[in-house]
Design a protein around this motif. Sequence first.
Motif, PDB file in Angstrom:
ATOM      1  N   ALA A  56       0.818  -1.213   0.000  1.00 28.09           N
ATOM      2  CA  ALA A  56       0.000   0.000   0.000  1.00 28.09           C
ATOM      3  C   ALA A  56       0.853   1.265   0.000  1.00 28.09           C
ATOM      4  CB  ALA A  56      -0.931  -0.003   1.195  1.00 28.09           C
ATOM      5  N   ALA A  57       1.952   1.253   0.717  1.00 26.58           N
ATOM      6  CA  ALA A  57       2.810   2.445   0.772  1.00 26.58           C
ATOM      7  C   ALA A  57       3.452   2.716  -0.585  1.00 26.58           C
ATOM      8  CB  ALA A  57       3.878   2.270   1.837  1.00 26.58           C
ATOM      9  N   GLY A  58       3.887   1.676  -1.265  1.00 28.80           N
ATOM     10  CA  GLY A  58       4.479   1.853  -2.590  1.00 28.80           C
ATOM     11  C   GLY A  58       3.469   2.349  -3.607  1.00 28.80           C
ATOM     12  N   VAL A  59       2.260   1.823  -3.555  1.00 26.52           N
ATOM     13  CA  VAL A  59       1.201   2.269  -4.464  1.00 26.52           C
ATOM     14  C   VAL A  59       0.857   3.724  -4.186  1.00 26.52           C
ATOM     15  CG1 VAL A  59      -1.215   1.909  -5.094  1.00 26.52           C
ATOM     16  CG2 VAL A  59       0.287  -0.045  -4.782  1.00 26.52           C
ATOM     17  N   LYS A  60       0.821   4.085  -2.907  1.00 25.27           N
ATOM     18  CA  LYS A  60       0.526   5.475  -2.548  1.00 25.27           C
ATOM     19  C   LYS A  60       1.590   6.414  -3.104  1.00 25.27           C
ATOM     20  CE  LYS A  60       1.401   7.814   1.322  1.00 25.27           C
ATOM     21  NZ  LYS A  60       1.554   8.066   2.736  1.00 25.27           N
ATOM     22  N   ASP A  61       2.855   6.026  -3.010  1.00 22.95           N
ATOM     23  CA  ASP A  61       3.938   6.860  -3.534  1.00 22.95           C
ATOM     24  C   ASP A  61       3.860   7.000  -5.051  1.00 22.95           C
ATOM     25  OD1 ASP A  61       4.884   7.199  -0.973  1.00 22.95           O
ATOM     26  OD2 ASP A  61       6.390   5.592  -1.147  1.00 22.95           O
ATOM     27  N   VAL A  62       3.586   5.902  -5.739  1.00 30.79           N
ATOM     28  CA  VAL A  62       3.496   5.938  -7.198  1.00 30.79           C
ATOM     29  C   VAL A  62       2.331   6.816  -7.643  1.00 30.79           C
ATOM     30  CG1 VAL A  62       2.970   4.539  -9.231  1.00 30.79           C
ATOM     31  CG2 VAL A  62       4.650   3.748  -7.579  1.00 30.79           C
ATOM     32  N   LEU A  63       1.161   6.637  -7.036  1.00 29.08           N
ATOM     33  CA  LEU A  63       0.005   7.437  -7.422  1.00 29.08           C
ATOM     34  C   LEU A  63       0.180   8.907  -7.074  1.00 29.08           C
ATOM     35  CD1 LEU A  63      -2.919   5.040  -6.488  1.00 29.08           C
ATOM     36  CD2 LEU A  63      -2.026   5.566  -8.754  1.00 29.08           C
ATOM     37  N   SER A  65       3.104  10.554  -6.961  1.00 28.11           N
ATOM     38  CA  SER A  65       4.033  11.156  -7.922  1.00 28.11           C
ATOM     39  C   SER A  65       3.371  11.328  -9.284  1.00 28.11           C
ATOM     40  CB  SER A  65       5.292  10.310  -8.045  1.00 28.11           C
ATOM     41  OG  SER A  65       5.000   9.061  -8.630  1.00 28.11           O
ATOM     42  N   LEU A  66       2.521  10.385  -9.683  1.00 29.05           N
ATOM     43  CA  LEU A  66       1.793  10.519 -10.942  1.00 29.05           C
ATOM     44  C   LEU A  66       0.833  11.701 -10.897  1.00 29.05           C
ATOM     45  CD1 LEU A  66       1.165   9.222 -13.705  1.00 29.05           C
ATOM     46  CD2 LEU A  66      -0.598   7.909 -12.552  1.00 29.05           C
ATOM     47  N   PHE A  67       0.139  11.869  -9.794  1.00 31.73           N
ATOM     48  CA  PHE A  67      -0.774  12.998  -9.622  1.00 31.73           C
ATOM     49  C   PHE A  67      -0.010  14.320  -9.669  1.00 31.73           C
ATOM     50  CE2 PHE A  67      -3.131  15.918  -6.820  1.00 31.73           C
ATOM     51  CZ  PHE A  67      -4.335  15.952  -7.500  1.00 31.73           C
ATOM     52  N   ASN A  68       1.146  14.379  -9.022  1.00 29.96           N
ATOM     53  CA  ASN A  68       1.942  15.609  -9.033  1.00 29.96           C
ATOM     54  C   ASN A  68       2.484  15.923 -10.419  1.00 29.96           C
ATOM     55  OD1 ASN A  68       1.555  16.189  -6.344  1.00 29.96           O
ATOM     56  ND2 ASN A  68       3.345  15.032  -5.689  1.00 29.96           N
ATOM     57  N   GLN A  69       2.821  14.894 -11.197  1.00 28.14           N
ATOM     58  CA  GLN A  69       3.300  15.130 -12.555  1.00 28.14           C
ATOM     59  C   GLN A  69       2.179  15.640 -13.451  1.00 28.14           C
ATOM     60  OE1 GLN A  69       5.079  11.563 -13.948  1.00 28.14           O
ATOM     61  NE2 GLN A  69       7.000  11.886 -12.837  1.00 28.14           N
ATOM     62  N   ILE A  70       0.996  15.117 -13.270  1.00 32.92           N
ATOM     63  CA  ILE A  70      -0.137  15.536 -14.107  1.00 32.92           C
ATOM     64  C   ILE A  70      -0.494  16.993 -13.827  1.00 32.92           C
ATOM     65  CG2 ILE A  70      -2.618  15.211 -14.479  1.00 32.92           C
ATOM     66  CD1 ILE A  70      -2.131  12.224 -14.171  1.00 32.92           C
ATOM     67  N   LEU A  71      -0.496  17.369 -12.553  1.00 28.84           N
ATOM     68  CA  LEU A  71      -0.838  18.746 -12.193  1.00 28.84           C
ATOM     69  C   LEU A  71       0.331  19.710 -12.375  1.00 28.84           C
ATOM     70  CD1 LEU A  71      -3.076  18.309  -9.044  1.00 28.84           C
ATOM     71  CD2 LEU A  71      -3.748  18.812 -11.370  1.00 28.84           C
TER      72      LEU A  71
END
Length: 73
Positions: A56-63, A65-71
């Motif tokens: 769960a922690a790894g998925v949270k980090d990936v999502l 960072s993806l959210f921050n890249q999109i915004l």
Amino acid sequence: MNFGVNLYNWLLSNAQPLVLVAIVVIGLYLGFKREFTKLIGFHVVAMLSVGLVFNAAGVKDVLLSLFNQILGA
């Protein structure tokens, strides 16, 4: 710790065995019914769910960072 963190940890620790039992039960059901095409699709979904529950922690980090890249933040 606060209530939210304790609840999250409790749910995560209880979700792991439930996910494994559900995967075994559904896999046996589909195997006995000889629905092998559904069984293959279920294996893909099962691998994704195990990855989400056990890391769960790894998925949270990936999502995150993806959210921050999109915004662009």
